[in-house]
Design a protein around this motif. Structure first.
Motif, PDB file in Angstrom:
ATOM      1  N   LEU A  26       0.833  -1.192   0.000  1.00 32.73           N
ATOM      2  CA  LEU A  26       0.000   0.000   0.000  1.00 32.73           C
ATOM      3  C   LEU A  26       0.875   1.253   0.000  1.00 32.73           C
ATOM      4  O   LEU A  26       1.400   1.655   1.029  1.00 32.73           O
ATOM      5  N   VAL A  27       1.033   1.841  -1.171  1.00 36.05           N
ATOM      6  CA  VAL A  27       1.768   3.088  -1.327  1.00 36.05           C
ATOM      7  C   VAL A  27       0.750   4.146  -1.723  1.00 36.05           C
ATOM      8  O   VAL A  27       0.111   4.036  -2.777  1.00 36.05           O
ATOM      9  N   PRO A  28       0.544   5.170  -0.872  1.00 40.68           N
ATOM     10  CA  PRO A  28      -0.468   6.183  -1.185  1.00 40.68           C
ATOM     11  C   PRO A  28      -0.207   6.850  -2.539  1.00 40.68           C
ATOM     12  O   PRO A  28       0.902   7.267  -2.844  1.00 40.68           O
ATOM     13  N   GLY A  29      -1.258   6.917  -3.344  1.00 35.93           N
ATOM     14  CA  GLY A  29      -1.158   7.527  -4.658  1.00 35.93           C
ATOM     15  C   GLY A  29      -0.763   6.571  -5.762  1.00 35.93           C
ATOM     16  O   GLY A  29      -0.920   6.877  -6.933  1.00 35.93           O
ATOM     17  N   VAL A  30      -0.234   5.404  -5.417  1.00 33.40           N
ATOM     18  CA  VAL A  30       0.191   4.436  -6.435  1.00 33.40           C
ATOM     19  C   VAL A  30      -0.700   3.202  -6.384  1.00 33.40           C
ATOM     20  O   VAL A  30      -1.358   2.857  -7.369  1.00 33.40           O
ATOM     21  N   THR A  31      -0.725   2.527  -5.248  1.00 34.80           N
ATOM     22  CA  THR A  31      -1.534   1.314  -5.112  1.00 34.80           C
ATOM     23  C   THR A  31      -2.621   1.458  -4.061  1.00 34.80           C
ATOM     24  O   THR A  31      -3.359   0.510  -3.810  1.00 34.80           O
ATOM     25  N   GLY A  32      -2.698   2.608  -3.433  1.00 32.98           N
ATOM     26  CA  GLY A  32      -3.705   2.806  -2.398  1.00 32.98           C
ATOM     27  C   GLY A  32      -4.016   4.280  -2.213  1.00 32.98           C
ATOM     28  O   GLY A  32      -3.303   5.153  -2.706  1.00 32.98           O
ATOM     29  N   THR A  33      -5.114   4.527  -1.508  1.00 29.63           N
ATOM     30  CA  THR A  33      -5.478   5.901  -1.181  1.00 29.63           C
ATOM     31  C   THR A  33      -5.381   6.098   0.317  1.00 29.63           C
ATOM     32  O   THR A  33      -5.612   5.174   1.095  1.00 29.63           O
ATOM     33  N   LEU A  34      -5.066   7.301   0.704  1.00 28.33           N
ATOM     34  CA  LEU A  34      -4.916   7.652   2.104  1.00 28.33           C
ATOM     35  C   LEU A  34      -5.828   8.834   2.392  1.00 28.33           C
ATOM     36  O   LEU A  34      -5.690   9.886   1.774  1.00 28.33           O
ATOM     37  N   ARG A  35      -6.770   8.660   3.302  1.00 27.00           N
ATOM     38  CA  ARG A  35      -7.730   9.708   3.633  1.00 27.00           C
ATOM     39  C   ARG A  35      -7.766   9.907   5.140  1.00 27.00           C
ATOM     40  O   ARG A  35      -7.641   8.951   5.907  1.00 27.00           O
ATOM     41  N   GLN A  36      -7.992  11.147   5.545  1.00 25.70           N
ATOM     42  CA  GLN A  36      -8.194  11.482   6.950  1.00 25.70           C
ATOM     43  C   GLN A  36      -9.685  11.707   7.152  1.00 25.70           C
ATOM     44  O   GLN A  36     -10.285  12.530   6.470  1.00 25.70           O
ATOM     45  N   ARG A  37     -10.293  10.965   8.055  1.00 25.49           N
ATOM     46  CA  ARG A  37     -11.726  11.091   8.334  1.00 25.49           C
ATOM     47  C   ARG A  37     -11.923  11.560   9.767  1.00 25.49           C
ATOM     48  O   ARG A  37     -11.260  11.096  10.686  1.00 25.49           O
ATOM     49  N   LYS A  38     -12.866  12.479   9.924  1.00 30.35           N
ATOM     50  CA  LYS A  38     -13.220  12.973  11.255  1.00 30.35           C
ATOM     51  C   LYS A  38     -14.537  12.323  11.644  1.00 30.35           C
ATOM     52  O   LYS A  38     -15.528  12.430  10.937  1.00 30.35           O
ATOM     53  N   ARG A  39     -14.546  11.625  12.771  1.00 33.54           N
ATOM     54  CA  ARG A  39     -15.763  10.971  13.243  1.00 33.54           C
ATOM     55  C   ARG A  39     -16.417  11.854  14.287  1.00 33.54           C
ATOM     56  O   ARG A  39     -15.732  12.487  15.085  1.00 33.54           O
ATOM     57  N   ARG A  40     -17.732  11.897  14.264  1.00 28.78           N
ATOM     58  CA  ARG A  40     -18.466  12.751  15.209  1.00 28.78           C
ATOM     59  C   ARG A  40     -18.231  12.305  16.650  1.00 28.78           C
ATOM     60  O   ARG A  40     -18.511  11.167  17.006  1.00 28.78           O
ATOM     61  N   GLY A  41     -17.760  13.226  17.471  1.00 31.89           N
ATOM     62  CA  GLY A  41     -17.576  12.946  18.893  1.00 31.89           C
ATOM     63  C   GLY A  41     -16.425  12.017  19.199  1.00 31.89           C
ATOM     64  O   GLY A  41     -16.164  11.706  20.340  1.00 31.89           O
ATOM     65  N   LYS A  42     -15.741  11.528  18.174  1.00 30.94           N
ATOM     66  CA  LYS A  42     -14.633  10.599  18.391  1.00 30.94           C
ATOM     67  C   LYS A  42     -13.378  11.170  17.748  1.00 30.94           C
ATOM     68  O   LYS A  42     -13.407  12.204  17.090  1.00 30.94           O
ATOM     69  N   ARG A  43     -12.311  10.481  17.906  1.00 27.83           N
ATOM     70  CA  ARG A  43     -11.041  10.911  17.314  1.00 27.83           C
ATOM     71  C   ARG A  43     -11.058  10.679  15.809  1.00 27.83           C
ATOM     72  O   ARG A  43     -11.800   9.854  15.302  1.00 27.83           O
ATOM     73  N   SER A  44     -10.205  11.375  15.126  1.00 27.37           N
ATOM     74  CA  SER A  44     -10.124  11.202  13.683  1.00 27.37           C
ATOM     75  C   SER A  44      -9.358   9.914  13.365  1.00 27.37           C
ATOM     76  O   SER A  44      -8.574   9.410  14.177  1.00 27.37           O
ATOM     77  N   VAL A  45      -9.593   9.382  12.173  1.00 25.43           N
ATOM     78  CA  VAL A  45      -8.951   8.145  11.757  1.00 25.43           C
ATOM     79  C   VAL A  45      -8.309   8.341  10.388  1.00 25.43           C
ATOM     80  O   VAL A  45      -8.720   9.192   9.604  1.00 25.43           O
TER      81      VAL A  45
END
Length: 157
Positions: A69-88
């Motif tokens: 998993l290399v971001p941009g080549v074989t995979g995507t990398l996203r930052q998600r903010k969850r309501r009331g919880k920590r981001s993932v």
């Protein structure tokens, strides 16, 4: 000691396969199948020899298709903010669609990185249990032991 050298050679081989997969992908992004073969071989060797891989290595390999998993080549990398919880952080494999969710906790430390996990930081036992039993059987009376180097008797409680 022979087992330790064998493990060292196995870890060197796993490291080589991981670096080869990265090298193949950096030269040409179309070589995903060859990189997947290297990662699959690495995973198979580690499983057969019952060796634990570093978590940073395991995070960059897809569990379903064994692709790197290399971001941009074989995979995507996203930052998600969850309501009331920590981001993932969400890693998604582009070939099979498998996702990995990793918590973004700056204070989190892996067990491997903690000082308690290191053998040299472990508290040493003073006496084995068999010696403790013998001392309790002897009772509370004082015993004297002679020390030949000092030429006098020592009193022990």
């Amino acid at each position: 000691m022979a087992g330790n050298i064998k493990d060292k050679e196995a870890f060197q081989r796993l490291n080589f396969l991981y670096q080869a997969a990265h090298c193949v992908l950096s030269q040409s992004p179309e070589n995903t199948e060859l990189a997947r073969f290297y990662c699959f071989t690495q995973k198979t060797i580690a499983r057969r020899l019952v060796l634990r891989q570093d978590p940073s290595v395991k995070r960059t390999i897809c569990k379903r298709c064994c692709g790197l998993l290399v971001p941009g080549v074989t995979g995507t990398l996203r930052q998600r903010k969850r309501r009331g919880k920590r981001s993932v952080t969400v890693l998604r494999c582009l070939s099979c669609g498998q996702t990995k969710k990793l918590l973004n906790n700056p204070d989190h430390r892996l067990w491997v990185d903690q000082p308690e996990a290191q053998l040299e930081n472990q508290p040493q036992q003073e006496e084995p249990s068999s010696q403790k039993k013998e001392a309790s059987v002897a009772g509370p009376s004082q015993s004297t032991t002679s020390d030949p180097s000092k030429g006098k008797a020592l009193t022990q409680p």
